[in-house]
Design a protein around this motif. Sequence first.
Motif, PDB file in Angstrom:
ATOM      1  N   UNK A 163       0.745  -1.354  -0.039  1.00 38.70           N
ATOM      2  CA  UNK A 163       0.002  -0.010   0.121  1.00 38.70           C
ATOM      3  C   UNK A 163       1.037   1.143   0.120  1.00 38.70           C
ATOM      4  N   UNK A 164       1.989   1.270   0.727  1.00 38.19           N
ATOM      5  CA  UNK A 164       2.870   2.437   0.827  1.00 38.19           C
ATOM      6  C   UNK A 164       3.573   2.573  -0.629  1.00 38.19           C
ATOM      7  N   UNK A 165       3.918   1.407  -1.201  1.00 40.01           N
ATOM      8  CA  UNK A 165       4.691   1.657  -2.659  1.00 40.01           C
ATOM      9  C   UNK A 165       3.534   2.103  -3.759  1.00 40.01           C
ATOM     10  N   UNK A 166       2.341   1.587  -3.373  1.00 38.66           N
ATOM     11  CA  UNK A 166       1.084   2.051  -4.469  1.00 38.66           C
ATOM     12  C   UNK A 166       0.803   3.468  -4.116  1.00 38.66           C
ATOM     13  N   UNK A 167       0.911   4.139  -2.969  1.00 41.52           N
ATOM     14  CA  UNK A 167       0.402   5.374  -2.654  1.00 41.52           C
ATOM     15  C   UNK A 167       1.598   6.597  -2.945  1.00 41.52           C
ATOM     16  N   UNK A 168       2.760   6.082  -3.051  1.00 41.84           N
ATOM     17  CA  UNK A 168       4.201   6.779  -3.128  1.00 41.84           C
ATOM     18  C   UNK A 168       4.066   7.677  -4.399  1.00 41.84           C
ATOM     19  N   UNK A 169       4.127   6.929  -5.764  1.00 41.55           N
ATOM     20  CA  UNK A 169       4.414   7.848  -6.976  1.00 41.55           C
ATOM     21  C   UNK A 169       3.405   8.887  -7.048  1.00 41.55           C
ATOM     22  N   UNK A 170       1.832   8.855  -6.911  1.00 45.40           N
ATOM     23  CA  UNK A 170       1.063  10.001  -7.374  1.00 45.40           C
ATOM     24  C   UNK A 170       1.305  11.156  -6.580  1.00 45.40           C
ATOM     25  N   UNK A 171       1.819  11.039  -5.074  1.00 50.10           N
ATOM     26  CA  UNK A 171       2.086  12.435  -4.241  1.00 50.10           C
ATOM     27  C   UNK A 171       3.337  12.863  -4.707  1.00 50.10           C
ATOM     28  N   UNK A 172       4.546  11.771  -5.057  1.00 52.95           N
ATOM     29  CA  UNK A 172       5.861  12.448  -5.553  1.00 52.95           C
ATOM     30  C   UNK A 172       5.442  13.130  -6.809  1.00 52.95           C
ATOM     31  N   UNK A 173       4.956  12.715  -7.897  1.00 50.28           N
ATOM     32  CA  UNK A 173       4.830  13.418  -9.079  1.00 50.28           C
ATOM     33  C   UNK A 173       4.000  14.475  -8.952  1.00 50.28           C
ATOM     34  N   UNK A 174       2.821  14.629  -8.240  1.00 47.94           N
ATOM     35  CA  UNK A 174       2.124  15.980  -8.109  1.00 47.94           C
ATOM     36  C   UNK A 174       2.782  17.023  -7.471  1.00 47.94           C
ATOM     37  N   UNK A 175       3.467  16.568  -6.365  1.00 44.56           N
ATOM     38  CA  UNK A 175       4.332  17.482  -5.733  1.00 44.56           C
ATOM     39  C   UNK A 175       5.524  17.912  -6.325  1.00 44.56           C
ATOM     40  N   UNK A 176       6.158  17.077  -6.951  1.00 46.26           N
ATOM     41  CA  UNK A 176       7.349  17.591  -7.960  1.00 46.26           C
ATOM     42  C   UNK A 176       6.742  18.533  -9.033  1.00 46.26           C
ATOM     43  N   UNK A 177       5.669  18.376  -9.543  1.00 46.59           N
ATOM     44  CA  UNK A 177       5.211  19.373 -10.596  1.00 46.59           C
ATOM     45  C   UNK A 177       4.670  20.553 -10.072  1.00 46.59           C
ATOM     46  N   UNK A 178       3.988  20.502  -8.902  1.00 44.94           N
ATOM     47  CA  UNK A 178       3.722  21.743  -8.148  1.00 44.94           C
ATOM     48  C   UNK A 178       4.784  22.605  -8.018  1.00 44.94           C
ATOM     49  N   UNK A 179       5.816  21.700  -7.197  1.00 43.22           N
ATOM     50  CA  UNK A 179       6.830  22.750  -6.872  1.00 43.22           C
ATOM     51  C   UNK A 179       7.492  23.476  -8.119  1.00 43.22           C
ATOM     52  N   UNK A 180       7.820  22.808  -9.296  1.00 41.36           N
ATOM     53  CA  UNK A 180       8.389  23.258 -10.224  1.00 41.36           C
ATOM     54  C   UNK A 180       7.570  24.328 -10.891  1.00 41.36           C
ATOM     55  N   UNK A 211      -1.871  23.105  -2.796  1.00 37.63           N
ATOM     56  CA  UNK A 211      -3.212  22.489  -3.345  1.00 37.63           C
ATOM     57  C   UNK A 211      -2.965  21.266  -4.241  1.00 37.63           C
ATOM     58  N   UNK A 212      -1.832  21.530  -5.189  1.00 34.07           N
ATOM     59  CA  UNK A 212      -1.819  20.154  -6.004  1.00 34.07           C
ATOM     60  C   UNK A 212      -1.189  19.081  -5.161  1.00 34.07           C
ATOM     61  N   UNK A 213      -0.539  19.319  -4.014  1.00 32.57           N
ATOM     62  CA  UNK A 213       0.102  18.116  -3.289  1.00 32.57           C
ATOM     63  C   UNK A 213      -1.146  17.546  -2.852  1.00 32.57           C
ATOM     64  N   UNK A 214      -2.171  18.163  -2.090  1.00 32.24           N
ATOM     65  CA  UNK A 214      -3.373  17.682  -1.602  1.00 32.24           C
ATOM     66  C   UNK A 214      -3.976  16.830  -2.675  1.00 32.24           C
ATOM     67  N   UNK A 215      -4.056  17.194  -3.760  1.00 33.75           N
ATOM     68  CA  UNK A 215      -4.834  16.358  -4.646  1.00 33.75           C
ATOM     69  C   UNK A 215      -3.996  15.169  -5.123  1.00 33.75           C
TER      70      UNK A 215
END
Length: 288
Positions: A163-180, A211-215
């Motif tokens: 469950x941790x491995x499944x939840x990890x990529x969406x948050x990492x991708x959205x946070x990276x895009x939001x910060x950039x 906002x994008x991180x929470x999404x």
Amino acid sequence: MSLTPTVLKPADPAGVPPETRTPVRGVRARVRRAALPLGSLLLFLVLWQLLAESGTWSRTLVPPPSAVWDAFVDVSTTHDGVRGYNGTTLVEHLGISLRRIALGAGIGVAAGVVLGLLMGTVGWVRSLFEPWITFLRTLPPLAYFSLLVIWLGIDEEPKVTLLAVAAFPPVAVSTTAAVAAVPKSLIEAARALGGSRWDVVRDVVVPSALPETLTGVRLAVGVAYSSLVAAELVNGLPGIGGMVKDAANYNNTPVVLVGIIAIGASGLIIDGLLLRLERTVVPWRGRA
């Protein structure tokens, strides 16, 4: 005689002042929002009942709603000396699964946010980890669950890890895009005012990316839910996913449907709570 012209207000066709109509419209809108989902649910139940009564498929494959309700009552109570399903009630099965999701998704979300901030602010970190995250994001959970069982055994560790491995990529991708995507002008203005790198990240980057991180968090929890049955394939009882798998082994379709409905309903509730949290934490989102 006064020569001041009299301004005549147009008559309200409904005979009701505008300030009175506004609350009425709000009530109608709320009633409509509640009636549409309830109406669609009622229509679904009617179509389900008609399909079950049509005889196209056997009742083992497509049980009527009444059979699913009876199964819900059976797995939620003690009947004929049997407590719930496999000695555990539906609420207990669901509670154990929710605990696994909370722990696994919590670890995945925390790791995704931290790495996303690093990837969005440090270029070489993004170049190093982004291909691996993309690779991991494209893998279905069943592709590596067997490997986790070999490495970690059949207890809680492989389930939580999946469950941790499944939840990890969406948050990492959205946070990276939001910060950039944080405007460079805001960062430069903060630096011009004497802000350190940490001050810029804390006071500019994090609020802008929130906002994008929470999404991404909402998406991550949804992915964790979709991976729940896979996580509980091995030694999943007690657990709602394990209950679904065990019932499917015996063609107990009503119990399978009860488990699926429980997963979906609890997922809707948690997503609604996350959406409310998002509106509370970032009330400015969507406003100019």
